[in-house]
Design a protein around this motif. Sequence first.
Motif, mmCIF file in Angstrom:
data_model
loop_
_atom_site.group_PDB
_atom_site.id
_atom_site.type_symbol
_atom_site.label_atom_id
_atom_site.label_comp_id
_atom_site.label_asym_id
_atom_site.label_seq_id
_atom_site.Cartn_x
_atom_site.Cartn_y
_atom_site.Cartn_z
ATOM 1 N N THR A 23 0.782 -1.350 0.120
ATOM 2 C CA THR A 23 -0.196 -0.080 0.181
ATOM 3 C C THR A 23 0.880 1.230 0.223
ATOM 4 O O THR A 23 2.094 1.160 0.045
ATOM 5 C CB THR A 23 -0.858 0.042 1.299
ATOM 6 O OG1 THR A 23 -1.771 0.957 1.110
ATOM 7 C CG2 THR A 23 0.097 0.287 2.605
ATOM 8 N N GLY A 24 0.217 2.284 -0.057
ATOM 9 C CA GLY A 24 0.979 3.574 0.092
ATOM 10 C C GLY A 24 0.972 4.439 -1.309
ATOM 11 O O GLY A 24 0.145 4.110 -1.981
ATOM 12 N N PRO A 25 1.672 5.261 -1.370
ATOM 13 C CA PRO A 25 2.709 5.835 -0.330
ATOM 14 C C PRO A 25 2.063 6.573 0.834
ATOM 15 O O PRO A 25 0.982 6.883 0.744
ATOM 16 C CB PRO A 25 3.616 7.051 -1.334
ATOM 17 C CG PRO A 25 2.592 7.300 -2.157
ATOM 18 C CD PRO A 25 1.677 6.372 -2.726
ATOM 19 N N TYR A 36 -0.805 0.995 7.129
ATOM 20 C CA TYR A 36 -0.132 -0.306 7.719
ATOM 21 C C TYR A 36 -1.693 -1.136 7.983
ATOM 22 O O TYR A 36 -1.860 -2.374 7.639
ATOM 23 C CB TYR A 36 0.305 -0.216 9.368
ATOM 24 C CG TYR A 36 0.417 -1.167 10.020
ATOM 25 C CD1 TYR A 36 1.377 -2.502 9.874
ATOM 26 C CD2 TYR A 36 -0.589 -1.731 10.923
ATOM 27 C CE1 TYR A 36 1.727 -3.679 10.503
ATOM 28 C CE2 TYR A 36 -0.506 -2.979 11.727
ATOM 29 C CZ TYR A 36 0.678 -3.815 11.467
ATOM 30 O OH TYR A 36 0.728 -5.086 12.101
ATOM 31 N N GLY A 37 -2.774 -0.439 8.276
ATOM 32 C CA GLY A 37 -4.084 -1.290 8.376
ATOM 33 C C GLY A 37 -4.590 -1.571 7.327
ATOM 34 O O GLY A 37 -4.939 -2.831 7.033
ATOM 35 N N GLU A 38 -4.388 -0.770 6.202
ATOM 36 C CA GLU A 38 -4.738 -1.287 4.671
ATOM 37 C C GLU A 38 -4.135 -2.582 4.362
ATOM 38 O O GLU A 38 -4.496 -3.589 3.745
ATOM 39 C CB GLU A 38 -4.654 -0.233 3.789
ATOM 40 C CG GLU A 38 -5.187 -0.508 2.470
ATOM 41 C CD GLU A 38 -5.320 0.685 1.458
ATOM 42 O OE1 GLU A 38 -4.603 0.675 0.437
ATOM 43 O OE2 GLU A 38 -6.017 1.669 1.933
ATOM 44 N N ALA A 39 -2.606 -2.594 4.621
ATOM 45 C CA ALA A 39 -1.955 -3.806 4.235
ATOM 46 C C ALA A 39 -2.163 -4.851 5.070
ATOM 47 O O ALA A 39 -2.142 -5.902 4.383
ATOM 48 C CB ALA A 39 -0.272 -3.192 4.430
ATOM 49 N N ALA A 40 -2.559 -4.633 6.231
ATOM 50 C CA ALA A 40 -2.688 -5.888 7.044
ATOM 51 C C ALA A 40 -4.053 -6.344 6.625
ATOM 52 O O ALA A 40 -4.213 -7.785 6.641
ATOM 53 C CB ALA A 40 -2.941 -5.598 8.592
ATOM 54 N N ARG A 41 -5.183 -5.505 6.226
ATOM 55 C CA ARG A 41 -6.275 -5.984 5.814
ATOM 56 C C ARG A 41 -6.153 -6.915 4.287
ATOM 57 O O ARG A 41 -6.766 -7.809 4.122
ATOM 58 C CB ARG A 41 -7.494 -5.095 5.460
ATOM 59 C CG ARG A 41 -7.943 -4.523 6.867
ATOM 60 C CD ARG A 41 -9.126 -3.342 6.536
ATOM 61 N NE ARG A 41 -8.812 -2.143 5.853
ATOM 62 C CZ ARG A 41 -8.241 -1.298 6.295
ATOM 63 N NH1 ARG A 41 -7.873 -1.056 7.580
ATOM 64 N NH2 ARG A 41 -8.023 -0.036 5.834
ATOM 65 N N CYS A 42 -5.361 -6.387 3.358
ATOM 66 C CA CYS A 42 -4.742 -6.775 2.285
ATOM 67 C C CYS A 42 -4.366 -8.379 2.404
ATOM 68 O O CYS A 42 -4.616 -8.891 1.949
ATOM 69 C CB CYS A 42 -4.157 -5.905 1.425
ATOM 70 S SG CYS A 42 -3.728 -6.490 -0.175
ATOM 71 N N LEU A 43 -3.433 -8.118 3.478
ATOM 72 C CA LEU A 43 -2.845 -9.643 3.646
ATOM 73 C C LEU A 43 -3.651 -10.783 4.030
ATOM 74 O O LEU A 43 -3.778 -11.800 3.601
ATOM 75 C CB LEU A 43 -1.624 -9.308 4.833
ATOM 76 C CG LEU A 43 -0.665 -10.749 5.167
ATOM 77 C CD1 LEU A 43 -0.100 -11.169 3.713
ATOM 78 C CD2 LEU A 43 0.253 -10.201 6.125
ATOM 79 N N ARG A 44 -4.776 -10.214 4.953
ATOM 80 C CA ARG A 44 -5.827 -11.183 5.440
ATOM 81 C C ARG A 44 -6.476 -11.874 4.138
ATOM 82 O O ARG A 44 -6.720 -12.959 4.170
ATOM 83 C CB ARG A 44 -6.501 -10.500 6.455
ATOM 84 C CG ARG A 44 -5.875 -10.605 8.017
ATOM 85 C CD ARG A 44 -6.762 -10.414 9.072
ATOM 86 N NE ARG A 44 -7.542 -9.051 8.879
ATOM 87 C CZ ARG A 44 -7.102 -7.798 9.301
ATOM 88 N NH1 ARG A 44 -5.957 -7.833 10.016
ATOM 89 N NH2 ARG A 44 -7.806 -6.859 9.126
ATOM 90 N N ALA A 45 -6.893 -10.796 3.605
ATOM 91 C CA ALA A 45 -7.544 -11.253 2.587
ATOM 92 C C ALA A 45 -6.966 -12.199 1.366
ATOM 93 O O ALA A 45 -7.401 -12.980 0.935
ATOM 94 C CB ALA A 45 -8.029 -10.118 1.553
ATOM 95 N N MET A 46 -5.850 -11.660 1.078
ATOM 96 C CA MET A 46 -4.974 -12.548 0.289
ATOM 97 C C MET A 46 -5.066 -14.083 0.696
ATOM 98 O O MET A 46 -4.985 -15.157 0.024
ATOM 99 C CB MET A 46 -3.471 -12.071 0.097
ATOM 100 C CG MET A 46 -3.289 -10.818 -0.789
ATOM 101 S SD MET A 46 -1.847 -10.120 -0.804
ATOM 102 C CE MET A 46 -0.836 -11.207 -1.732
ATOM 103 N N ARG A 47 -4.762 -14.235 2.016
ATOM 104 C CA ARG A 47 -4.564 -15.508 2.587
ATOM 105 C C ARG A 47 -6.053 -16.331 2.383
ATOM 106 O O ARG A 47 -6.212 -17.465 1.867
ATOM 107 C CB ARG A 47 -4.292 -15.305 4.255
ATOM 108 C CG ARG A 47 -2.809 -15.024 4.449
ATOM 109 C CD ARG A 47 -2.541 -15.165 5.971
ATOM 110 N NE ARG A 47 -1.158 -14.766 6.174
ATOM 111 C CZ ARG A 47 -0.954 -14.015 7.223
ATOM 112 N NH1 ARG A 47 -1.764 -13.494 7.996
ATOM 113 N NH2 ARG A 47 0.464 -13.578 7.390
ATOM 114 N N VAL A 48 -7.126 -15.575 2.602
ATOM 115 C CA VAL A 48 -8.596 -16.102 2.521
ATOM 116 C C VAL A 48 -8.660 -16.432 1.006
ATOM 117 O O VAL A 48 -9.276 -17.572 0.778
ATOM 118 C CB VAL A 48 -9.575 -15.012 3.141
ATOM 119 C CG1 VAL A 48 -10.990 -15.365 2.333
ATOM 120 C CG2 VAL A 48 -9.505 -14.922 4.452
#
Length: 163
Positions: A23-25, A36-48
Motif C-alpha cells: 500500500t502507500g505511499p 499499515y491497517g490497509e496492508a494488514a487487511r490486504c494480507l488477510r484477504a490474500m490468505r483467505v
Amino acid sequence: DAARAAAAQLGRLAQTPVTVAATGPARGARELAAAYGEAARCLRAMRVLGRTGEGACVEELGFLGVVLGNAQDVDGFVSATLGPLLEYDAQRGTHLVRTLAAYFGSGGSLVRAKDELHVHVNTVVQRLDRVQVLLGRDWNEPGRALELQLALKLHLLTDSRER
C-alpha cells in the motif's frame, strides 16, 4: 509490481512461499498507521483467497479491495469489472449491462430476464454469449458472478448519482 517482486525474491531467499501486501505511499504518523491497517487487511484477504506466495495491493483484489481499501475506488472497480461491457454498449448502442443485471436480478432465469427486458429469450441468450466473449468463460462462476453483481449495483448507484 513491487509487492510481486518482493514476494518472489523473499520466497527464493526463504525457500518458502512469502506473501506480500503493499500500500502507500504514506507520509507522517497518521498516514503510516492507515497504510499499515490497509496492508494488514490486504494480507488477510490474500490468505483467505488462497493467494499465499504472491504480492498484491488492495486494488488487485477486486471487490474485496473496494471493501477493504482506505481509498475505496468504486469507479475504478466498476470500470475494471464492467469496462468491456460498458465500452461495448457505448460504442454499439447495445444493452449488455442491462441484460446482465436482469439475468442476475432474476436469479439466473432466462425466462424472467427476457420478461423484464421485453425481448425474446434468444436475444437474452445471444447477449449473454457476447458477455462471455467480452468477460471470459468464468463470468458466471460464483466468485466472479458475485464481483459482477456488486459492480452492477455500484454502477447503478454511481449512474443515478450523476443524474
